[in-house]
Enzyme design. Structure first.
Site, PDB file in Angstrom:
ATOM      1  N   HIS A  84       0.836  -1.213   0.000  1.00 21.98           N
ATOM      2  CA  HIS A  84       0.000   0.000   0.000  1.00 21.98           C
ATOM      3  C   HIS A  84       0.874   1.268   0.000  1.00 21.98           C
ATOM      4  CE1 HIS A  84      -3.529   2.527   1.140  1.00 21.98           C
ATOM      5  NE2 HIS A  84      -2.591   3.256   1.729  1.00 21.98           N
ATOM      6  N   GLU A  85       1.776   1.346   0.976  1.00 22.81           N
ATOM      7  CA  GLU A  85       2.644   2.526   1.051  1.00 22.81           C
ATOM      8  C   GLU A  85       3.545   2.582  -0.187  1.00 22.81           C
ATOM      9  OE1 GLU A  85       1.742   4.643   3.148  1.00 22.81           O
ATOM     10  OE2 GLU A  85       0.532   3.288   4.397  1.00 22.81           O
ATOM     11  N   HIS A 114       1.814   4.447  -2.845  1.00 24.68           N
ATOM     12  CA  HIS A 114       1.958   5.901  -2.671  1.00 24.68           C
ATOM     13  C   HIS A 114       3.333   6.355  -3.167  1.00 24.68           C
ATOM     14  CE1 HIS A 114      -1.655   6.832  -0.431  1.00 24.68           C
ATOM     15  NE2 HIS A 114      -1.392   5.974   0.538  1.00 24.68           N
ATOM     16  N   GLU A 162      -4.770   7.616  -2.940  1.00 24.97           N
ATOM     17  CA  GLU A 162      -5.293   6.338  -2.454  1.00 24.97           C
ATOM     18  C   GLU A 162      -5.688   5.426  -3.612  1.00 24.97           C
ATOM     19  OE1 GLU A 162      -5.192   4.997   0.525  1.00 24.97           O
ATOM     20  OE2 GLU A 162      -4.232   6.782   1.326  1.00 24.97           O
TER      21      GLU A 162
HETATM   22 ZN    ZN Z   1      -2.725   5.327   1.984  1.00 29.77          ZN
END
Ligand code: ZN
Length: 500
Positions: free
Chosen positions: A265-266, A269, A295
């Site tokens: 997830h990170e 980003h 997101e």
């Molecule tokens: Zn996030």
């Protein structure tokens, strides 16, 4: 003033602002990662001095005159420069509406509130945190009204994270999600539950760390420019520019998939941030445009890629190598099913793909009502627990696992949560478009992300903040945003997994 000189000064101004941000970001990052417990006050002092400097510099007569001159001569600027001037001026005009002493006081409040939140969470003591949270809500509302006195303050806050977003759009969006997700969950609850015991057990931190670096490389992060650390709550931040990106994770030794999906997830980003075109570094266009689009990328990598049958199949080879004993006798299909178990739960960050948006919806409802004055901060725990029962059917045992679980409000991020759900929905629509030109499943089966990353880089990442979220959606999708793509994606996926 000459236009040539003014343009040079525009870049110098942004470079200086980036340097301040670098310093403040590093102090924040230090506080979240390695700083000893008793040092919050130190950071609070330094941050308030630095933020005062930024305020003075940004709103100084010279700066404002320069930007106004450039704005008046924008025909001579490039598209990128025009957007820089627009964003800088907007920020400054907003800042000028907030009295400096209140602005500085708020920066201090955020640091202290975050510190108190950590302690309150540990002690599961909402009362300890309540007065700070009251001030955070009050100040956010007050600042919103300073900046846009005629606008609904919650709409202003939403728009801060997702330009153009309103309660009206979100009420409709969440209604659609609820109508799509709740019946699916009900059908699943009547089926046999997935056995996910293979991902539970004992997975030493060191082994998990090795796996983290493997995942970072696999998804295409450049480890010369992206660092990894551990924090209570995983996050991503750029220090100075997209050339220095940091992500964090949290290792739970009883379940390695928690950190695995945090890293992906990170990492999503970080891919978005580091994918900015190089000429955007040290300008306000560097990095992602909005939290919703951000997101859409992080959750695209975490779920649409990371929880796909093809990616799980490929990664399972490495999982077996890192945890050979625990994975004995298990197949890639078992792994795929284990990481896609849908089950209502208490903690948002640990929630499965299907129930995740319901967690977000609860926070949205609550913030909206607090800002509207319909709900008092002191009553948040009671309402939190009630909504968890209503939407997810779970009983909240204490505030640590309830209203105190997230760091967002403690950091002053009010109006931020909806971007998670929007990101999910944007991502599903991006996927449909991407599949027109990329062999998504075929590539993932072989652990190849080059084409997927290239598509995202060309369509989304390279532009940084050049376009608004709505412009990006329009340019990429050539169709209006439609939550139905997300509902269809979830329905197809979970109908197949649970044989509904
Ligand atoms: Zn996030």
């Amino acid at each position: 003033m000459e236009i040539k000189k003014a343009r040079e000064e525009l870049y110098a101004l942004q470079k200086k602002l980036a340097a301040y941000e670098h310093a403040m970001g590093s102090i924040y990052y230090d506080g979240a990662t390695t700083a000893p417990k008793g040092t919050a006050e130190n950071r609070s002092v330094s941050l308030s001095i630095l933020s005062e400097e930024v305020y003075r510099y940004s709103t100084s007569k010279e700066t404002v005159e320069l930007l106004e001159y450039l704005d008046a001569n924008k025909a001579e600027l490039s598209e990128k420069e025009q957007r820089m001037v627009y964003l800088l001026l907007k920020d400054i005009r907003n800042m000028q509406k907030i009295p400096m002493d209140e602005y500085v006081k708020y920066q201090e409040l955020v640091v202290i509130a975050d510190d108190v939140w950590h302690k309150a969470k540990e002690a599961s003591d909402f009362e300890m945190f309540c007065p700070y949270l009251e001030q955070l809500f009050e100040t956010n509302k007050k600042f919103a009204l300073y900046i846009e006195p005629d606008k609904d303050p919650y709409d202003h806050l939403l728009s801060d994270y997702e330009e153009g977003m309103t309660k009206e759009i979100l009420d409709e969006f969440f209604r659609k999600l609820r109508d799509g997700i709740v019946p699916l969950l009900k059908a699943i609850s009547e089926k046999e539950q997935i056995d996910d015991s293979m991902v539970k057990g004992f997975f030493p931190e060191g082994k998990q760390e090795e796996f983290s670096y493997y995942l970072m490389e696999l998804i295409g992060l450049d480890l010369d420019h992206v660092g990894l650390s551990t924090t209570e709550h995983p996050f991503t931040t750029s220090l100075g520019s997209h050339l220095d990106e940091r992500i964090t994770t949290h290792y739970h030794e009883d379940d390695f998939t928690s950190s695995m999906y945090s890293v992906i997830h990170e990492g999503g980003h970080a891919l978005y941030d580091t994918g900015s075109a190089d000429d955007l570094a040290f300008t306000v266009l560097d990095g992602g445009v909005s939290m919703g689009i951000h997101e859409s990328q992080s959750r695209f990598y975490e779920n649409i890629i990371g929880r796909s049958r093809e990616f799980c199949g490929y990664v399972f080879g490495k999982v077996k190598e890192v945890f050979p004993e625990e994975m004995q006798g298990k197949t890639a299909e078992d792994f795929y099913r284990a990481v896609n178990k849908a089950q209502p739960s208490l903690i948002r960050t640990e929630a499965d793909e299907l129930t995740y948006s319901l967690h977000v919806m609860i926070r949205y409802e609550l913030e909206k009502r607090v800002i509207a004055g319909e709900l008092e901060v002191k009553d948040l725990p009671k309402e939190w627990n009630r909504l968890y029962k209503e939407y997810l059917g779970v009983d909240v045992p204490d505030d640590k696992h309830g209203v105190l679980q997230d760091s967002h409000w403690a950091s002053g991020l009010i109006g931020y949560f909806p971007s998670y759900a929007l990101g999910n929905a944007y991502g599903a629509q991006f996927l449909a478009k991407m599949k027109e030109s990329v062999d998504f499943e075929g590539d993932l089966k072989e652990g190849k992300l080059e084409n997927i990353n290239k598509w995202n880089r060309e369509n989304i990442w390279q532009h940084g903040s050049l376009y608004t979220p709505a412009q990006i959606l329009e340019r990429v999708l050539k169709a209006p945003f439609d939550a139905q793509y997300y509902i269809d994606y979830l329905t197809d996926k979970f109908t197949e997994i649970y044989k509904l």
